[in-house]
Design a protein around this motif. Structure first.
Motif, mmCIF file in Angstrom:
data_model
loop_
_atom_site.group_PDB
_atom_site.id
_atom_site.type_symbol
_atom_site.label_atom_id
_atom_site.label_comp_id
_atom_site.label_asym_id
_atom_site.label_seq_id
_atom_site.Cartn_x
_atom_site.Cartn_y
_atom_site.Cartn_z
ATOM 1 N N ARG A 58 0.944 -1.254 -0.011
ATOM 2 C CA ARG A 58 0.186 -0.128 0.072
ATOM 3 C C ARG A 58 0.799 1.340 -0.024
ATOM 4 N N GLY A 59 2.080 0.972 0.072
ATOM 5 C CA GLY A 59 3.115 2.182 -0.352
ATOM 6 C C GLY A 59 3.779 2.857 0.925
ATOM 7 N N ASP A 172 -11.037 -8.208 -14.467
ATOM 8 C CA ASP A 172 -12.368 -7.321 -14.162
ATOM 9 C C ASP A 172 -12.608 -7.540 -12.694
ATOM 10 N N VAL A 173 -12.530 -8.429 -12.092
ATOM 11 C CA VAL A 173 -12.461 -8.644 -10.582
ATOM 12 C C VAL A 173 -11.517 -7.800 -9.829
ATOM 13 N N GLY A 178 -10.615 -3.185 -6.529
ATOM 14 C CA GLY A 178 -9.917 -1.928 -6.193
ATOM 15 C C GLY A 178 -10.921 -0.953 -6.057
ATOM 16 N N ARG A 179 -12.022 -0.667 -6.574
ATOM 17 C CA ARG A 179 -13.135 0.201 -6.325
ATOM 18 C C ARG A 179 -13.455 0.368 -4.797
ATOM 19 N N PHE A 180 -13.849 -0.973 -4.283
ATOM 20 C CA PHE A 180 -14.130 -1.173 -2.926
ATOM 21 C C PHE A 180 -13.112 -0.685 -1.815
ATOM 22 N N VAL A 181 -11.866 -1.325 -2.241
ATOM 23 C CA VAL A 181 -11.061 -0.874 -1.215
ATOM 24 C C VAL A 181 -10.601 0.406 -1.350
ATOM 25 N N GLY A 182 -10.727 1.119 -2.355
ATOM 26 C CA GLY A 182 -10.383 2.727 -2.688
ATOM 27 C C GLY A 182 -11.457 3.385 -1.943
ATOM 28 N N VAL A 215 -19.378 -7.215 0.266
ATOM 29 C CA VAL A 215 -19.000 -7.434 -1.086
ATOM 30 C C VAL A 215 -19.774 -8.553 -2.009
ATOM 31 N N LYS A 216 -19.944 -9.680 -1.515
ATOM 32 C CA LYS A 216 -20.640 -10.697 -2.032
ATOM 33 C C LYS A 216 -22.125 -10.283 -2.317
#
Length: 254
Positions: A58-59, A172-173, A178-182, A215-216
């Protein structure tokens, strides 16, 4: 609690012996328990090692990671620290990995392929992470995915086409994840940036834990609706043709 020699620990964490020693030198990883001249690590070391990898990914710098770990360990209950480590590093699936032999893979997927083609397919499948070499066998991280592949091949879909779609779906997944975590990183993980307290650590761990079923719950109905629409669109014209054909067969010969 399981115990690991340093090479076993590195393998389990997807790291290297060199990295483990470097983390110990930097004070990020506690020393092992000594049994004679052998250092033995346990699951807490494995969890910590995975957490370090997550934070690096994560940097975060080594200095920031050390400050975070020190703050948690000195100012928090050990359970808070281990709880956050566990939430961040536990697998998101309850699926149990399996093993398969090369001969079993050939029997399922390699019928009719020459040796060069089998080797090419094997290398591609390993590159996709669907199987992992493990001695004289292969570790299967997701037996369910392997089963889906076998069913598609049995239905007459070429193996290369199955691997193509597996690669695309994986990408795609990754975008969806990435969208959820972002979203959570922007609004929740930021609370860990500035000397987090017990409440912040506990709250972040709880949010990550709740994300798993959420998420599910989002993805399952959306993929179901999309599949329904796509299948109807793809098969609609064929269905009309089949109906007309069957209706013609049912008419008495004239």
């Amino acid at each position: 609690m399981a115990e690991y020699r340093i090479d076993d620990l590195a393998r389990a964490a997807g790291s290297t012996v060199r990295n483990i020693r470097a983390y110990q030198d930097r004070g990020l990883l506690p020393p092992p328990r000594l049994a004679g001249r052998v250092g033995l690590y346990d699951d807490s070391h494995l969890a910590r090692l995975r957490l370090i990898g997550q934070l690096l990914g994560r940097g975060y710098t080594f200095a920031v990671i050390k400050d975070l770990l020190t703050a948690w360990e000195t100012g928090k209950d050990v359970g808070d620290v281990l709880g956050l480590e566990k939430v961040l590093t536990d697998p998101w699936s309850d699926e149990i990995p399996g093993t398969v032999s090369y001969d079993e893979l050939i029997a399922i997927f390699g019928t009719g392929l020459d040796e060069a083609e089998r080797e090419r397919i094997r290398e591609r499948t390993v590159a996709l992470g669907l199987i992992e070499p493990d001695g004289d066998k292969f570790r299967v991280p997701s037996p369910r995915l392997l089963h889906v592949g076998a069913e598609l091949v049995a239905a007459g879909i070429p193996l290369d086409a199955v691997l193509d779609i597996a690669e695309r779906i994986r990408d795609d997944v990754d975008v969806i994840a990435g969208r959820f975590v972002g979203l959570v990183q922007e609004h929740v993980f930021a609370r860990l940036e500035d000397q987090p307290g017990r409440e912040e650590v506990t709250e972040v761990a709880a949010v990550v834990r709740r994300m798993r079923p959420l998420v599910k719950m989002v993805v399952d109905p959306l993929i179901a609706r999309a599949m329904e629409a796509r299948v109807q669109a793809a098969l609609g014209e064929h269905l009309e043709t089949i109906r007309d054909h069957l209706a013609g067969e049912d008419r008495p010969a004239g």
